[in-house]
Scaffold this active site. Structure first.
Site, PDB file in Angstrom:
ATOM      1  N   GLY A  15       0.782  -1.243   0.000  1.00 41.71           N
ATOM      2  CA  GLY A  15       0.000   0.000   0.000  1.00 41.71           C
ATOM      3  C   GLY A  15       0.809   1.285   0.000  1.00 41.71           C
ATOM      4  N   ASN A  17       1.584   3.023  -2.651  1.00 40.30           N
ATOM      5  CA  ASN A  17       0.875   3.948  -3.552  1.00 40.30           C
ATOM      6  C   ASN A  17      -0.384   4.485  -2.887  1.00 40.30           C
ATOM      7  OD1 ASN A  17       2.015   4.366  -6.387  1.00 40.30           O
ATOM      8  ND2 ASN A  17       2.359   2.174  -6.031  1.00 40.30           N
ATOM      9  N   ARG A  70     -14.335 -16.132  -9.969  1.00 36.59           N
ATOM     10  CA  ARG A  70     -13.922 -14.734 -10.135  1.00 36.59           C
ATOM     11  C   ARG A  70     -15.140 -13.832 -10.278  1.00 36.59           C
ATOM     12  NH1 ARG A  70      -8.528 -13.956 -10.884  1.00 36.59           N
ATOM     13  NH2 ARG A  70      -7.396 -15.747 -11.667  1.00 36.59           N
ATOM     14  N   LEU A  98      -9.222  -9.058 -13.095  1.00 35.99           N
ATOM     15  CA  LEU A  98     -10.636  -8.674 -13.033  1.00 35.99           C
ATOM     16  C   LEU A  98     -11.404  -9.297 -14.187  1.00 35.99           C
ATOM     17  CD1 LEU A  98      -9.952  -4.943 -12.162  1.00 35.99           C
ATOM     18  CD2 LEU A  98     -10.987  -6.636 -10.629  1.00 35.99           C
ATOM     19  N   HIS A 114       1.145   0.638 -13.346  1.00 33.70           N
ATOM     20  CA  HIS A 114       1.972  -0.517 -13.688  1.00 33.70           C
ATOM     21  C   HIS A 114       3.439  -0.081 -13.668  1.00 33.70           C
ATOM     22  CE1 HIS A 114       3.097  -4.297 -15.520  1.00 33.70           C
ATOM     23  NE2 HIS A 114       3.818  -3.623 -16.389  1.00 33.70           N
ATOM     24  N   ASP A 150      -2.772  -5.306 -18.124  1.00 28.42           N
ATOM     25  CA  ASP A 150      -1.866  -4.162 -18.292  1.00 28.42           C
ATOM     26  C   ASP A 150      -1.988  -3.509 -19.665  1.00 28.42           C
ATOM     27  OD1 ASP A 150      -0.900  -4.551 -15.691  1.00 28.42           O
ATOM     28  OD2 ASP A 150       0.520  -6.046 -16.379  1.00 28.42           O
ATOM     29  N   ALA A 178       8.987   7.258  -8.170  1.00 31.59           N
ATOM     30  CA  ALA A 178       8.310   7.994  -9.256  1.00 31.59           C
ATOM     31  C   ALA A 178       6.811   7.698  -9.239  1.00 31.59           C
ATOM     32  CB  ALA A 178       8.926   7.611 -10.602  1.00 31.59           C
ATOM     33  N   GLU A 179       6.448   6.447  -8.973  1.00 32.15           N
ATOM     34  CA  GLU A 179       5.017   6.076  -8.910  1.00 32.15           C
ATOM     35  C   GLU A 179       4.279   6.943  -7.896  1.00 32.15           C
ATOM     36  OE1 GLU A 179       3.983   1.925  -8.449  1.00 32.15           O
ATOM     37  OE2 GLU A 179       5.838   1.306  -9.398  1.00 32.15           O
TER      38      GLU A 179
HETATM   39  C1  GRF Z   1       3.559  -1.052  -7.477  1.00 35.52           C
HETATM   40  O1  GRF Z   1       4.845  -1.237  -8.020  1.00 35.52           O
HETATM   41  C2  GRF Z   1       2.541  -0.903  -8.574  1.00 35.52           C
HETATM   42  O2  GRF Z   1       3.041  -0.299  -9.724  1.00 35.52           O
HETATM   43  C3  GRF Z   1       2.172  -2.336  -8.879  1.00 35.52           C
HETATM   44  O3  GRF Z   1       2.201  -2.990  -7.641  1.00 35.52           O
HETATM   45  C4  GRF Z   1       3.074  -2.304  -6.762  1.00 35.52           C
HETATM   46  C5  GRF Z   1       2.265  -1.966  -5.546  1.00 35.52           C
HETATM   47  O4  GRF Z   1       3.026  -1.437  -4.506  1.00 35.52           O
HETATM   48  N1  GRF Z   1       0.912  -2.406  -9.570  1.00 35.52           N
HETATM   49  P1  GRF Z   1       2.315  -0.796  -3.256  1.00 35.52           P
HETATM   50  O5  GRF Z   1       1.386  -1.859  -2.676  1.00 35.52           O
HETATM   51  O6  GRF Z   1       1.544   0.403  -3.733  1.00 35.52           O
HETATM   52  O7  GRF Z   1       3.413  -0.428  -2.311  1.00 35.52           O
END
Ligand code: GRF
Length: 221
Positions: A15, A17, A70, A98, A114, A150, A178-179
């Site tokens: 988590g 992000n 699913r 999904l 991604h 993706d 960067a994310e």
């Molecule tokens: C991130 O690298 C994101 O790009 C990918 O999964 C990872 C999740 O990391 N989809 P976090 O759980 O947000 O730390």
């Protein structure tokens, strides 16, 4: 102040992000263009749930192991998302595929981040594959979700250099940093109404133009 975009954030793990989204749009942020109405995890032990709790956000667990198919799992998630009043879904390290039904129901209201410069390196182990391919730039992509894994219209990308001596973990850390800037920024553009899909490509309006060429290695003289 415009009405904030109510989002559900779907997670499966760490988590980080989600944390970046909380820092940008959480309850402590005044006049946020985004309201996190729900944090939903398919794993009861996801660290991200603690982050959500600490921020005072509503959380739900929909454990995929409790469902026969699913389809049933996605229906249960859909129900929680709508019950929380969310109108937009943000995947942040959500590790389940999904169903077509879910993806169609949330078309252009469902985004993912991604850890690669799509359409290069869809799927898993992106950092290892980037190192093996010897690319000079790697990065992250925020995109609308389509049925194929993706894939989908690209909203925003961040490019990071691959540096000599990088291994999977140093490269992953650079991309992740960067994310954490990219995802809140892309979501802000969406919430402000500056992102639209046309012919399955994204048009971003009212954003400054990216005008810098990046070279790696830097230009030689
Ligand atoms: C991130 O690298 C994101 O790009 C990918 O999964 C990872 C999740 O990391 N989809 P976090 O759980 O947000 O730390």
């Amino acid at each position: 102040m415009a009405v904030p975009l109510k989002v559900a954030v779907l997670i499966s793990g760490r988590g980080s992000n989600l944390q970046a989204l909380i820092d940008a749009f959480g309850p402590k942020v005044a006049d946020s263009p985004v309201k996190i109405a729900l944090v939903l995890s398919n794993r009861p032990d996801a660290l991200g749930l603690e982050r959500a709790d600490n921020a005072g956000l509503k959380t739900e667990i929909v454990d995929h192991k409790a469902f026969q198919s699913r389809e049933d799992f996605d229906v249960a998630m859909d129900r929680e998302i709508r019950a929380a009043g969310a109108e937009f879904v943000v995947l942040a390290g959500f590790m389940r595929l999904l169903t077509a039904q879910f993806v169609t129901a949330w078309r252009d209201k469902l985004v993912n981040i991604h850890p690669a410069l799509l359409p290069s390196f869809p799927g898993l182990n992106t950092h290892r594959r980037a190192l093996e391919a010897g690319v000079r730039f790697h990065g992250a992509t925020v995109h609308f979700v389509r049925h194929e894994t993706d894939s989908g219209p690209i909203i925003a990308q961040a490019a990071v250099p691959v540096l000599p001596g990088d291994d999977e973990s140093t490269l992953a850390a650079r991309v992740l940093q960067a994310e954490h800037q990219l995802y809140p920024s892309a979501l802000r553009l969406i919430a402000q109404g500056n992102v639209r899909v046309e012919d399955d490509r994204v048009i971003v309006s009212d954003a400054p133009l990216a005008d810098r060429v990046l070279f790696n290695p830097p230009l030689s003289s």
